[in-house]
Design a protein around this motif. Structure first.
Motif, PDB file in Angstrom:
ATOM      1  N   LEU A   1       0.851  -1.175   0.000  1.00  0.00           N
ATOM      2  CA  LEU A   1       0.000   0.000   0.000  1.00  0.00           C
ATOM      3  C   LEU A   1       0.894   1.234   0.000  1.00  0.00           C
ATOM      4  CD1 LEU A   1      -3.064   0.728   0.230  1.00  0.00           C
ATOM      5  CD2 LEU A   1      -2.647   1.062   2.672  1.00  0.00           C
ATOM      6  N   LYS A   2       0.592   2.184  -0.856  1.00  0.00           N
ATOM      7  CA  LYS A   2       1.390   3.413  -0.912  1.00  0.00           C
ATOM      8  C   LYS A   2       1.170   4.239   0.350  1.00  0.00           C
ATOM      9  CE  LYS A   2       1.338   3.636  -5.940  1.00  0.00           C
ATOM     10  NZ  LYS A   2       0.929   4.416  -7.121  1.00  0.00           N
TER      11      LYS A   2
ATOM     12  N   GLU B   1       0.760   7.318   0.876  1.00  0.00           N
ATOM     13  CA  GLU B   1      -0.241   8.386   0.819  1.00  0.00           C
ATOM     14  C   GLU B   1      -1.685   7.877   0.835  1.00  0.00           C
ATOM     15  OE1 GLU B   1       1.108   7.515  -3.422  1.00  0.00           O
ATOM     16  OE2 GLU B   1       2.116   7.851  -1.521  1.00  0.00           O
ATOM     17  N   ALA B   2      -1.895   6.588   0.907  1.00  0.00           N
ATOM     18  CA  ALA B   2      -3.237   5.987   0.895  1.00  0.00           C
ATOM     19  C   ALA B   2      -3.814   6.001   2.305  1.00  0.00           C
ATOM     20  CB  ALA B   2      -3.173   4.573   0.332  1.00  0.00           C
TER      21      ALA B   2
ATOM     22  N   TYR C   1      -7.286   3.884   3.194  1.00  0.00           N
ATOM     23  CA  TYR C   1      -7.337   2.535   2.641  1.00  0.00           C
ATOM     24  C   TYR C   1      -6.718   1.513   3.589  1.00  0.00           C
ATOM     25  CZ  TYR C   1      -8.508   4.506  -1.928  1.00  0.00           C
ATOM     26  OH  TYR C   1      -9.120   5.164  -2.958  1.00  0.00           O
TER      27      TYR C   1
ATOM     28  N   GLY D   1      -2.027   0.326   6.220  1.00  0.00           N
ATOM     29  CA  GLY D   1      -3.081   1.341   6.210  1.00  0.00           C
ATOM     30  C   GLY D   1      -4.006   1.153   7.398  1.00  0.00           C
TER      31      GLY D   1
ATOM     32  N   LYS E   1     -11.637   0.717   1.306  1.00  0.00           N
ATOM     33  CA  LYS E   1     -11.507   2.147   1.588  1.00  0.00           C
ATOM     34  C   LYS E   1     -12.472   2.506   2.706  1.00  0.00           C
ATOM     35  CE  LYS E   1     -11.540   6.733  -0.360  1.00  0.00           C
ATOM     36  NZ  LYS E   1     -11.688   7.580  -1.519  1.00  0.00           N
TER      37      LYS E   1
ATOM     38  N   SER F   1      -6.492   1.411  -8.802  1.00  0.00           N
ATOM     39  CA  SER F   1      -6.872   2.102  -7.573  1.00  0.00           C
ATOM     40  C   SER F   1      -5.924   3.266  -7.293  1.00  0.00           C
ATOM     41  CB  SER F   1      -6.876   1.141  -6.382  1.00  0.00           C
ATOM     42  OG  SER F   1      -5.549   0.817  -5.996  1.00  0.00           O
TER      43      SER F   1
ATOM     44  N   VAL G   1      -3.424   3.210  -5.344  1.00  0.00           N
ATOM     45  CA  VAL G   1      -2.891   3.193  -3.986  1.00  0.00           C
ATOM     46  C   VAL G   1      -2.054   1.945  -3.673  1.00  0.00           C
ATOM     47  CG1 VAL G   1      -4.712   4.689  -3.085  1.00  0.00           C
ATOM     48  CG2 VAL G   1      -5.021   2.198  -3.013  1.00  0.00           C
TER      49      VAL G   1
END
Length: 114
Positions: free
Chosen positions: A18-19, A21-22, A25, A43, A79, A108, A110
């Motif tokens: 998962l990035k 900035e997500a 999420y 996340g 999300k 997505s 993300v």
């Protein structure tokens, strides 16, 4: 992986991330690593409560958080809460993410897929 030392340590062997900035999420999946299965959660926590009225699950005096995992497949991206699933599914026999899920995960914006 930017905030979890274990995920960072094994990042090159995990299939997706998962990035950072997500913020709204959650990416949760089970994956074999070093002859064990690991539960990766990035996340929001997998036990994030439902946003739907009356869908909190369990009784106030019982810890039912683990019960939520029984309803998940091998991987899930949601999300805000598990009620809002972006995609979920099963890894193939070689522990690869199926092509249709790869497409959704990438779109997505993300999730990074290896």
């Amino acid at each position: 992986r930017e905030t979890n030392a274990l995920i960072e340590r094994f990042a090159d062997r995990l299939p997706m991330h998962l990035k950072a900035e997500a913020k709204d999420y959650s990416l949760v999946y089970i994956f074999p690593l070093n002859n064990h299965y690991v539960l990766v959660n990035s996340g929001l926590p997998w036990w994030t409560p439902s946003k739907k009225p009356g869908r909190q699950g369990g009784m106030a005096f019982m810890d039912s958080k683990v019960e939520i995992l029984k309803g998940f497949k091998d991987f899930i991206l949601f999300k805000e809460s598990p009620d809002n699933i972006i995609t979920q599914g099963y890894f193939d026999n070689d522990w690869k993410v199926p092509a249709d899920a790869v497409s959704i995960l990438k779109s997505s914006g993300v999730v990074d897929i290896k």
